[in-house]
Design a protein around this motif. Structure first.
Motif, PDB file in Angstrom:
ATOM      1  N   ALA A  78       0.843  -1.201   0.000  1.00 40.69           N
ATOM      2  CA  ALA A  78       0.000   0.000   0.000  1.00 40.69           C
ATOM      3  C   ALA A  78       0.876   1.248   0.000  1.00 40.69           C
ATOM      4  CB  ALA A  78      -0.936  -0.012   1.205  1.00 40.69           C
ATOM      5  N   GLY A  79       1.998   1.176   0.703  1.00 39.60           N
ATOM      6  CA  GLY A  79       2.930   2.297   0.709  1.00 39.60           C
ATOM      7  C   GLY A  79       3.588   2.542  -0.636  1.00 39.60           C
ATOM      8  N   HIS A  80       3.557   1.542  -1.497  1.00 41.84           N
ATOM      9  CA  HIS A  80       4.091   1.690  -2.852  1.00 41.84           C
ATOM     10  C   HIS A  80       3.003   2.091  -3.853  1.00 41.84           C
ATOM     11  CE1 HIS A  80       7.560  -0.498  -1.191  1.00 41.84           C
ATOM     12  NE2 HIS A  80       8.231   0.016  -2.190  1.00 41.84           N
ATOM     13  N   GLY A  81       1.809   2.377  -3.379  1.00 45.34           N
ATOM     14  CA  GLY A  81       0.772   2.909  -4.250  1.00 45.34           C
ATOM     15  C   GLY A  81      -0.276   1.919  -4.710  1.00 45.34           C
ATOM     16  N   TYR A  82      -0.325   0.733  -4.088  1.00 40.25           N
ATOM     17  CA  TYR A  82      -1.286  -0.289  -4.509  1.00 40.25           C
ATOM     18  C   TYR A  82      -2.400  -0.457  -3.489  1.00 40.25           C
ATOM     19  CZ  TYR A  82       2.544  -1.450  -7.630  1.00 40.25           C
ATOM     20  OH  TYR A  82       3.539  -1.385  -8.572  1.00 40.25           O
ATOM     21  N   ALA A  83      -3.598  -0.698  -3.992  1.00 41.33           N
ATOM     22  CA  ALA A  83      -4.662  -1.223  -3.141  1.00 41.33           C
ATOM     23  C   ALA A  83      -4.436  -2.723  -3.018  1.00 41.33           C
ATOM     24  CB  ALA A  83      -6.024  -0.936  -3.748  1.00 41.33           C
ATOM     25  N   VAL A  84      -4.387  -3.233  -1.806  1.00 39.51           N
ATOM     26  CA  VAL A  84      -4.076  -4.638  -1.582  1.00 39.51           C
ATOM     27  C   VAL A  84      -5.292  -5.342  -0.994  1.00 39.51           C
ATOM     28  CG1 VAL A  84      -2.505  -6.280  -0.491  1.00 39.51           C
ATOM     29  CG2 VAL A  84      -1.660  -4.028  -1.194  1.00 39.51           C
ATOM     30  N   TRP A  85      -5.760  -6.343  -1.711  1.00 39.38           N
ATOM     31  CA  TRP A  85      -6.904  -7.161  -1.304  1.00 39.38           C
ATOM     32  C   TRP A  85      -6.324  -8.450  -0.712  1.00 39.38           C
ATOM     33  CZ3 TRP A  85     -11.710  -6.248  -0.301  1.00 39.38           C
ATOM     34  CH2 TRP A  85     -12.737  -7.182  -0.485  1.00 39.38           C
ATOM     35  N   ASN A  86      -6.195  -8.467   0.609  1.00 41.60           N
ATOM     36  CA  ASN A  86      -5.540  -9.554   1.331  1.00 41.60           C
ATOM     37  C   ASN A  86      -6.596 -10.589   1.701  1.00 41.60           C
ATOM     38  OD1 ASN A  86      -3.490 -10.954   2.609  1.00 41.60           O
ATOM     39  ND2 ASN A  86      -3.509  -9.696   4.461  1.00 41.60           N
ATOM     40  N   VAL A  87      -6.538 -11.744   1.072  1.00 37.11           N
ATOM     41  CA  VAL A  87      -7.644 -12.707   1.112  1.00 37.11           C
ATOM     42  C   VAL A  87      -7.385 -13.819   2.127  1.00 37.11           C
ATOM     43  CG1 VAL A  87      -8.921 -14.431  -0.241  1.00 37.11           C
ATOM     44  CG2 VAL A  87      -8.244 -12.245  -1.293  1.00 37.11           C
ATOM     45  N   GLU A  88      -8.342 -14.027   2.986  1.00 35.46           N
ATOM     46  CA  GLU A  88      -8.374 -15.230   3.824  1.00 35.46           C
ATOM     47  C   GLU A  88      -9.346 -16.223   3.202  1.00 35.46           C
ATOM     48  OE1 GLU A  88      -7.095 -17.488   5.400  1.00 35.46           O
ATOM     49  OE2 GLU A  88      -6.732 -16.519   7.337  1.00 35.46           O
ATOM     50  N   TYR A  89      -9.164 -17.487   3.511  1.00 31.94           N
ATOM     51  CA  TYR A  89      -9.997 -18.543   2.931  1.00 31.94           C
ATOM     52  C   TYR A  89     -10.000 -19.727   3.889  1.00 31.94           C
ATOM     53  CZ  TYR A  89      -5.223 -19.788   1.549  1.00 31.94           C
ATOM     54  OH  TYR A  89      -3.874 -20.041   1.563  1.00 31.94           O
ATOM     55  N   ARG A  90     -11.004 -20.598   3.755  1.00 33.94           N
ATOM     56  CA  ARG A  90     -11.076 -21.770   4.633  1.00 33.94           C
ATOM     57  C   ARG A  90      -9.948 -22.742   4.287  1.00 33.94           C
ATOM     58  NH1 ARG A  90     -17.278 -23.239   3.724  1.00 33.94           N
ATOM     59  NH2 ARG A  90     -16.676 -22.414   1.682  1.00 33.94           N
ATOM     60  N   LYS A  91      -9.275 -23.184   5.329  1.00 36.36           N
ATOM     61  CA  LYS A  91      -8.112 -24.059   5.191  1.00 36.36           C
ATOM     62  C   LYS A  91      -8.418 -25.421   5.794  1.00 36.36           C
ATOM     63  CE  LYS A  91      -5.986 -20.863   7.492  1.00 36.36           C
ATOM     64  NZ  LYS A  91      -7.055 -19.854   7.436  1.00 36.36           N
ATOM     65  N   LEU A  92      -7.638 -26.410   5.418  1.00 31.93           N
ATOM     66  CA  LEU A  92      -7.839 -27.766   5.918  1.00 31.93           C
ATOM     67  C   LEU A  92      -7.793 -27.761   7.442  1.00 31.93           C
ATOM     68  CD1 LEU A  92      -5.547 -29.651   3.377  1.00 31.93           C
ATOM     69  CD2 LEU A  92      -8.039 -29.473   3.330  1.00 31.93           C
ATOM     70  N   GLY A  93      -8.824 -28.349   8.029  1.00 33.10           N
ATOM     71  CA  GLY A  93      -9.003 -28.282   9.476  1.00 33.10           C
ATOM     72  C   GLY A  93     -10.152 -27.381   9.866  1.00 33.10           C
ATOM     73  N   GLU A  94     -10.691 -26.630   8.912  1.00 30.70           N
ATOM     74  CA  GLU A  94     -11.858 -25.786   9.144  1.00 30.70           C
ATOM     75  C   GLU A  94     -13.062 -26.366   8.406  1.00 30.70           C
ATOM     76  OE1 GLU A  94     -10.895 -21.324   9.230  1.00 30.70           O
ATOM     77  OE2 GLU A  94      -9.354 -22.148   7.913  1.00 30.70           O
ATOM     78  N   ALA A  95     -14.231 -26.208   8.984  1.00 33.64           N
ATOM     79  CA  ALA A  95     -15.451 -26.714   8.360  1.00 33.64           C
ATOM     80  C   ALA A  95     -15.636 -26.084   6.987  1.00 33.64           C
ATOM     81  CB  ALA A  95     -16.651 -26.407   9.244  1.00 33.64           C
TER      82      ALA A  95
END
Length: 285
Positions: A78-95
């Protein structure tokens, strides 16, 4: 001399896991599960903002978290001028994780950018996906979604177009490179992710190598000392991508290992930012 040598040591898993967390400018839910969320980091400059989609690694496993480790590079970008879409997702071990849940989460999060574009002045014609390790696989896969067979539950009629992928020690060939990935991540991790026990061709809609050409420019970045995903794995995938008609290259960073690529204070990260800058400029009208 010993202090100099210590400073040059490749970053460890502990170095990666202990990074301080940075607060995003916004948090957006794309589903009801706790992990179905994305964080948005915004530059201070006026938009429209080019977008980096950031996908964390961690062997697709719940215990390796995600946001606490990637928020530092998200804030740096973001400090370099980008909008950053930081994605979380369900991982093995989660329903609801594994097939198709993990893949559907990534797809929904990425396509959900369209709902945020006007509010946050995002330029969706300039989108680069950046993923580390398992997230490198997901970034490559996301860029190939238009080629997923129509009969697949992962098929989408109009996936968001990704112009370039910067894969940081990512796995592009789940089938051919699965044994390499299994060494640090577990023998059954990929099998669980793609549900190979119940599917005739589990890689047809989950492995980027099976979905070439993606149409996106691809840069496979590896540390020279990476024992998790060694540089030859990126070379193999880039070769396949070029043979299929995509523009693809490999960048090997000296004196770096697996985790140097995602810590913003390393020389490796500075090199990667340069690669992202270059790829984003190539998408400019």
């Amino acid at each position: 001399m010993s202090a100099t040598m210590a400073a040059a040591e490749p970053a460890s898993l502990n170095d990666y896991m202990r990074q301080p967390r940075h607060a995003p400018d916004a948090q957006v839910r794309y589903g009801p599960a706790p992990a179905q969320v994305a964080e948005l980091f915004l530059p201070k400059a006026k938009g429209p903002h080019p977008v980096v989609i950031l996908l964390h690694g961690g062997c697709f496993l719940k215990q390796y978290e995600g946001f606490p480790q990637t928020s530092a590079i998200a804030a740096d970008l973001a400090g370099h001028g980008y909008a950053v879409w930081n994605v979380e997702y369900r991982k093995l071990g989660e329903a609801g994780a594994d097939y198709p849940g993990t893949f559907l989460d990534v797809a929904a999060a990425i396509d959900g950018l369209r709902d945020q574009a006007a509010k946050y002045d995002l330029d969706l014609k300039r989108v680069v996906a950046v993923g580390h390790s398992a997230g490198g696989h997901l970034a490559l896969w996301a860029a190939s979604r238009a080629r997923i067979p129509a009969a697949s539950p992962l098929h989408a009629a109009n996936p968001l177009k990704i112009g370039a992928v910067v894969s940081l020690a990512g796995i592009g060939d789940l089938d051919g490179q699965g044994r390499v990935f299994a060494l640090p991540c577990g023998d059954d991790t990929i099998a669980r992710l793609v549900d190979s026990a119940h599917r005739r061709d589990p890689f047809a809609d989950t492995s980027p190598a099976a979905l070439l050409p993606s149409g996106a420019r691809t840069v496979m970045v590896h540390g020279a000392f990476d024992a998790v995903m060694p540089p030859y794995t990126g070379r193999d995938y880039a070769l396949r991508a070029r043979q299929a008609g995509d523009a693809a290259e490999v960048v090997v960073i000296p004196d770096a290992a697996h985790f140097d690529l995602v810590i913003p204070t390393t020389a490796a990260w500075a090199r990667i930012v340069g690669v992202i800058d270059r790829e984003m400029k190539a998408l400019a009208p």
